[in-house]
Design a protein around this motif. Structure first.
Motif, PDB file in Angstrom:
ATOM      1  N   SER A   1       0.819  -1.213   0.000  1.00  0.00           N
ATOM      2  CA  SER A   1       0.000   0.000   0.000  1.00  0.00           C
ATOM      3  C   SER A   1       0.855   1.265   0.000  1.00  0.00           C
ATOM      4  O   SER A   1       0.414   2.310  -0.465  1.00  0.00           O
ATOM      5  CB  SER A   1      -0.959   0.016   1.185  1.00  0.00           C
ATOM      6  OG  SER A   1      -0.252   0.173   2.392  1.00  0.00           O
ATOM      7  N   LYS A   2       2.085   1.168   0.511  1.00  0.00           N
ATOM      8  CA  LYS A   2       2.988   2.320   0.540  1.00  0.00           C
ATOM      9  C   LYS A   2       3.817   2.456  -0.737  1.00  0.00           C
ATOM     10  O   LYS A   2       4.450   3.485  -0.947  1.00  0.00           O
ATOM     11  CB  LYS A   2       3.932   2.220   1.740  1.00  0.00           C
ATOM     12  CG  LYS A   2       3.224   2.406   3.063  1.00  0.00           C
ATOM     13  CD  LYS A   2       4.197   2.313   4.223  1.00  0.00           C
ATOM     14  CE  LYS A   2       3.480   2.492   5.549  1.00  0.00           C
ATOM     15  NZ  LYS A   2       4.415   2.428   6.681  1.00  0.00           N
TER      16      LYS A   2
ATOM     17  N   SER B   1      -5.850  -2.582  -3.846  1.00  0.00           N
ATOM     18  CA  SER B   1      -7.254  -2.917  -3.584  1.00  0.00           C
ATOM     19  C   SER B   1      -7.680  -4.278  -4.122  1.00  0.00           C
ATOM     20  O   SER B   1      -8.547  -4.923  -3.546  1.00  0.00           O
ATOM     21  CB  SER B   1      -8.176  -1.831  -4.141  1.00  0.00           C
ATOM     22  OG  SER B   1      -8.054  -1.742  -5.548  1.00  0.00           O
ATOM     23  N   GLY B   2      -7.088  -4.759  -5.218  1.00  0.00           N
ATOM     24  CA  GLY B   2      -7.477  -6.047  -5.780  1.00  0.00           C
ATOM     25  C   GLY B   2      -6.518  -7.177  -5.466  1.00  0.00           C
ATOM     26  O   GLY B   2      -6.598  -8.247  -6.065  1.00  0.00           O
ATOM     27  N   VAL B   3      -5.597  -6.946  -4.524  1.00  0.00           N
ATOM     28  CA  VAL B   3      -4.543  -7.922  -4.233  1.00  0.00           C
ATOM     29  C   VAL B   3      -4.826  -8.627  -2.907  1.00  0.00           C
ATOM     30  O   VAL B   3      -5.159  -7.993  -1.903  1.00  0.00           O
ATOM     31  CB  VAL B   3      -3.162  -7.231  -4.175  1.00  0.00           C
ATOM     32  CG1 VAL B   3      -2.071  -8.215  -3.812  1.00  0.00           C
ATOM     33  CG2 VAL B   3      -2.858  -6.569  -5.506  1.00  0.00           C
ATOM     34  N   PHE B   4      -4.679  -9.958  -2.924  1.00  0.00           N
ATOM     35  CA  PHE B   4      -4.825 -10.768  -1.723  1.00  0.00           C
ATOM     36  C   PHE B   4      -3.465 -11.337  -1.356  1.00  0.00           C
ATOM     37  O   PHE B   4      -2.725 -11.791  -2.223  1.00  0.00           O
ATOM     38  CB  PHE B   4      -5.821 -11.912  -1.965  1.00  0.00           C
ATOM     39  CG  PHE B   4      -7.178 -11.415  -2.372  1.00  0.00           C
ATOM     40  CD1 PHE B   4      -8.096 -10.997  -1.425  1.00  0.00           C
ATOM     41  CD2 PHE B   4      -7.511 -11.336  -3.705  1.00  0.00           C
ATOM     42  CE1 PHE B   4      -9.330 -10.520  -1.802  1.00  0.00           C
ATOM     43  CE2 PHE B   4      -8.759 -10.864  -4.097  1.00  0.00           C
ATOM     44  CZ  PHE B   4      -9.662 -10.456  -3.146  1.00  0.00           C
ATOM     45  N   VAL B   5      -3.137 -11.300  -0.057  1.00  0.00           N
ATOM     46  CA  VAL B   5      -1.832 -11.750   0.431  1.00  0.00           C
ATOM     47  C   VAL B   5      -2.057 -12.900   1.399  1.00  0.00           C
ATOM     48  O   VAL B   5      -2.830 -12.785   2.350  1.00  0.00           O
ATOM     49  CB  VAL B   5      -1.075 -10.602   1.145  1.00  0.00           C
ATOM     50  CG1 VAL B   5       0.260 -11.097   1.663  1.00  0.00           C
ATOM     51  CG2 VAL B   5      -0.900  -9.419   0.214  1.00  0.00           C
TER      52      VAL B   5
ATOM     53  N   GLY C   1      -4.979 -12.221  -7.117  1.00  0.00           N
ATOM     54  CA  GLY C   1      -5.890 -11.122  -7.390  1.00  0.00           C
ATOM     55  C   GLY C   1      -5.528 -10.445  -8.688  1.00  0.00           C
ATOM     56  O   GLY C   1      -4.876 -11.036  -9.555  1.00  0.00           O
ATOM     57  N   THR C   2      -5.942  -9.176  -8.818  1.00  0.00           N
ATOM     58  CA  THR C   2      -5.721  -8.451 -10.068  1.00  0.00           C
ATOM     59  C   THR C   2      -5.088  -7.090  -9.820  1.00  0.00           C
ATOM     60  O   THR C   2      -5.262  -6.482  -8.764  1.00  0.00           O
ATOM     61  CB  THR C   2      -7.050  -8.228 -10.814  1.00  0.00           C
ATOM     62  OG1 THR C   2      -7.947  -7.488  -9.981  1.00  0.00           O
ATOM     63  CG2 THR C   2      -7.692  -9.542 -11.209  1.00  0.00           C
ATOM     64  N   VAL C   3      -4.353  -6.631 -10.827  1.00  0.00           N
ATOM     65  CA  VAL C   3      -3.773  -5.292 -10.836  1.00  0.00           C
ATOM     66  C   VAL C   3      -4.107  -4.645 -12.182  1.00  0.00           C
ATOM     67  O   VAL C   3      -4.509  -5.317 -13.131  1.00  0.00           O
ATOM     68  CB  VAL C   3      -2.240  -5.322 -10.614  1.00  0.00           C
ATOM     69  CG1 VAL C   3      -1.909  -5.777  -9.207  1.00  0.00           C
ATOM     70  CG2 VAL C   3      -1.545  -6.206 -11.629  1.00  0.00           C
ATOM     71  N   ARG C   4      -3.903  -3.346 -12.282  1.00  0.00           N
ATOM     72  CA  ARG C   4      -4.300  -2.592 -13.480  1.00  0.00           C
ATOM     73  C   ARG C   4      -3.320  -2.694 -14.644  1.00  0.00           C
ATOM     74  O   ARG C   4      -3.716  -2.556 -15.786  1.00  0.00           O
ATOM     75  CB  ARG C   4      -4.513  -1.116 -13.137  1.00  0.00           C
ATOM     76  CG  ARG C   4      -5.662  -0.886 -12.199  1.00  0.00           C
ATOM     77  CD  ARG C   4      -6.952  -1.085 -12.905  1.00  0.00           C
ATOM     78  NE  ARG C   4      -8.072  -0.890 -11.986  1.00  0.00           N
ATOM     79  CZ  ARG C   4      -9.316  -0.844 -12.372  1.00  0.00           C
ATOM     80  NH1 ARG C   4      -9.614  -0.987 -13.632  1.00  0.00           N
ATOM     81  NH2 ARG C   4     -10.272  -0.686 -11.499  1.00  0.00           N
ATOM     82  N   ASN C   5      -2.007  -2.889 -14.366  1.00  0.00           N
ATOM     83  CA  ASN C   5      -1.058  -3.012 -15.479  1.00  0.00           C
ATOM     84  C   ASN C   5       0.046  -4.007 -15.149  1.00  0.00           C
ATOM     85  O   ASN C   5       0.271  -4.347 -13.995  1.00  0.00           O
ATOM     86  CB  ASN C   5      -0.488  -1.640 -15.895  1.00  0.00           C
ATOM     87  CG  ASN C   5       0.349  -0.985 -14.822  1.00  0.00           C
ATOM     88  OD1 ASN C   5       1.291  -1.582 -14.322  1.00  0.00           O
ATOM     89  ND2 ASN C   5       0.017   0.250 -14.467  1.00  0.00           N
ATOM     90  N   GLY C   6       0.739  -4.453 -16.187  1.00  0.00           N
ATOM     91  CA  GLY C   6       1.750  -5.494 -16.041  1.00  0.00           C
ATOM     92  C   GLY C   6       2.924  -5.107 -15.164  1.00  0.00           C
ATOM     93  O   GLY C   6       3.512  -5.966 -14.502  1.00  0.00           O
ATOM     94  N   ASP C   7       3.274  -3.830 -15.136  1.00  0.00           N
ATOM     95  CA  ASP C   7       4.390  -3.393 -14.300  1.00  0.00           C
ATOM     96  C   ASP C   7       4.099  -3.623 -12.818  1.00  0.00           C
ATOM     97  O   ASP C   7       5.006  -3.870 -12.028  1.00  0.00           O
ATOM     98  CB  ASP C   7       4.690  -1.909 -14.530  1.00  0.00           C
ATOM     99  CG  ASP C   7       5.261  -1.641 -15.914  1.00  0.00           C
ATOM    100  OD1 ASP C   7       5.826  -2.584 -16.513  1.00  0.00           O
ATOM    101  OD2 ASP C   7       5.133  -0.500 -16.397  1.00  0.00           O
TER     102      ASP C   7
ATOM    103  N   THR D   1      -2.866 -11.299 -11.763  1.00  0.00           N
ATOM    104  CA  THR D   1      -3.256 -11.208 -13.170  1.00  0.00           C
ATOM    105  C   THR D   1      -3.701  -9.788 -13.465  1.00  0.00           C
ATOM    106  O   THR D   1      -3.945  -8.999 -12.547  1.00  0.00           O
ATOM    107  CB  THR D   1      -4.396 -12.186 -13.506  1.00  0.00           C
ATOM    108  OG1 THR D   1      -5.524 -11.882 -12.685  1.00  0.00           O
ATOM    109  CG2 THR D   1      -3.969 -13.634 -13.285  1.00  0.00           C
ATOM    110  N   LEU D   2      -3.842  -9.480 -14.753  1.00  0.00           N
ATOM    111  CA  LEU D   2      -4.292  -8.163 -15.168  1.00  0.00           C
ATOM    112  C   LEU D   2      -5.800  -8.068 -15.079  1.00  0.00           C
ATOM    113  O   LEU D   2      -6.517  -8.987 -15.464  1.00  0.00           O
ATOM    114  CB  LEU D   2      -3.842  -7.858 -16.588  1.00  0.00           C
ATOM    115  CG  LEU D   2      -2.350  -7.667 -16.798  1.00  0.00           C
ATOM    116  CD1 LEU D   2      -2.053  -7.453 -18.270  1.00  0.00           C
ATOM    117  CD2 LEU D   2      -1.843  -6.503 -15.985  1.00  0.00           C
ATOM    118  N   PHE D   3      -6.283  -6.923 -14.617  1.00  0.00           N
ATOM    119  CA  PHE D   3      -7.712  -6.636 -14.579  1.00  0.00           C
ATOM    120  C   PHE D   3      -8.114  -6.131 -15.952  1.00  0.00           C
ATOM    121  O   PHE D   3      -7.528  -5.190 -16.476  1.00  0.00           O
ATOM    122  CB  PHE D   3      -7.999  -5.580 -13.505  1.00  0.00           C
ATOM    123  CG  PHE D   3      -9.445  -5.178 -13.434  1.00  0.00           C
ATOM    124  CD1 PHE D   3     -10.365  -6.026 -12.869  1.00  0.00           C
ATOM    125  CD2 PHE D   3      -9.872  -3.967 -13.936  1.00  0.00           C
ATOM    126  CE1 PHE D   3     -11.698  -5.669 -12.784  1.00  0.00           C
ATOM    127  CE2 PHE D   3     -11.196  -3.602 -13.855  1.00  0.00           C
ATOM    128  CZ  PHE D   3     -12.117  -4.453 -13.282  1.00  0.00           C
TER     129      PHE D   3
END
Length: 129
Positions: free
Chosen positions: A70-71, A78-82, A93-99, A122-124
């Motif tokens: 988060s930092k 928000s879309g990541v599970f740990v 979960g998902t993220v907005r871009n590949g980076d 994975t990508l959203f």
């Protein structure tokens, strides 16, 4: 009316596929033996001890990883599970871009107590339509 019916059927099929994808379990071998981390990664499963209950240390490590994510500059957690088990962390979960997939792994590895990282992010690709 036919179009509405067709769209409803497609939505039901998509939803049932999503439910089936999350219904899969990650169980240890029946004989109680554990695989090496490399063999587990190749087989698509994570090597883990027989007891898969999260300990207080596991929950603390999961929170520390999530806090570090988060930092991180420009990272949307928000879309990541740990999930942490004995120092082995799984990101899903998902993220907005590949980076952000690579960034999440780098940040996770930098957290004290992390011994290995399995990155299943994975990508959203957007929402409904």
């Amino acid at each position: 009316m036919t179009f509405t019916l067709l769209r409803s059927v497609c939505a039901c099929l998509a939803l049932s596929g999503a439910v089936a994808a999350y219904a899969q379990t990650d169980t240890p071998a029946a004989d109680g033996s554990s695989m090496s981390a490399q063999a587990g990664a190749q087989a698509g499963t994570q090597a883990s001890p027989t007891n898969q209950k999260a300990t207080k240390a596991d929950r603390t490590l999961s929170r520390a990883v999530r806090r570090a994510l988060s930092k991180a500059q420009g990272f949307d957690v928000s879309g990541v599970f740990v999930r942490a088990r004995s120092g082995a962390v799984t990101l899903s979960g998902t993220v907005r871009n590949g980076d952000q997939i690579r960034q999440a792994e780098e940040v996770t590895r930098s957290v004290q107590g992390v011994t290995s990282v399995t990155n299943r992010l994975t990508l959203f690709h957007g929402g409904n339509g």
